[in-house]
Design a protein around this motif. Sequence first.
Motif: not given
Length: 110
Positions: A74-79, A61-69
């Motif tokens: 999401l970075l795949q979309f940004v890329t 977990k990075v923040m709350g329920n947001v995980t590294v995965g």
Amino acid sequence: MSTTGERSAGTIYEQVQRSPEFAELRRRLRRFVFPMSAAFLLWYLAYVLLASYAPAFMATKVMGNVTVGLVIGLLQFVTTFAITTIYVRYADRHLDPAAERLRHQIETAA
């Protein structure tokens, strides 16, 4: 009816395809597309491999329920959007002017 000289030279499209200008346009396109495609595929493969072989890391977990995965996914979309933007700029500067010159050459010869 075409003469023997015209037949040996080929159609205007074949002539353009053999031209140094077309070869340069193709080289410029490949110089961008192949490395960018390879980089993105490696980035995507890294995501898939991490999801398969490092599930604990991806579940961190990075923040709350947001995980590294989730972040990497999401970075795949940004890329994808970034690569599209970069390609459009590259094409506007390096590919489109050369393609326009070749198109003009074909239209004036026809």
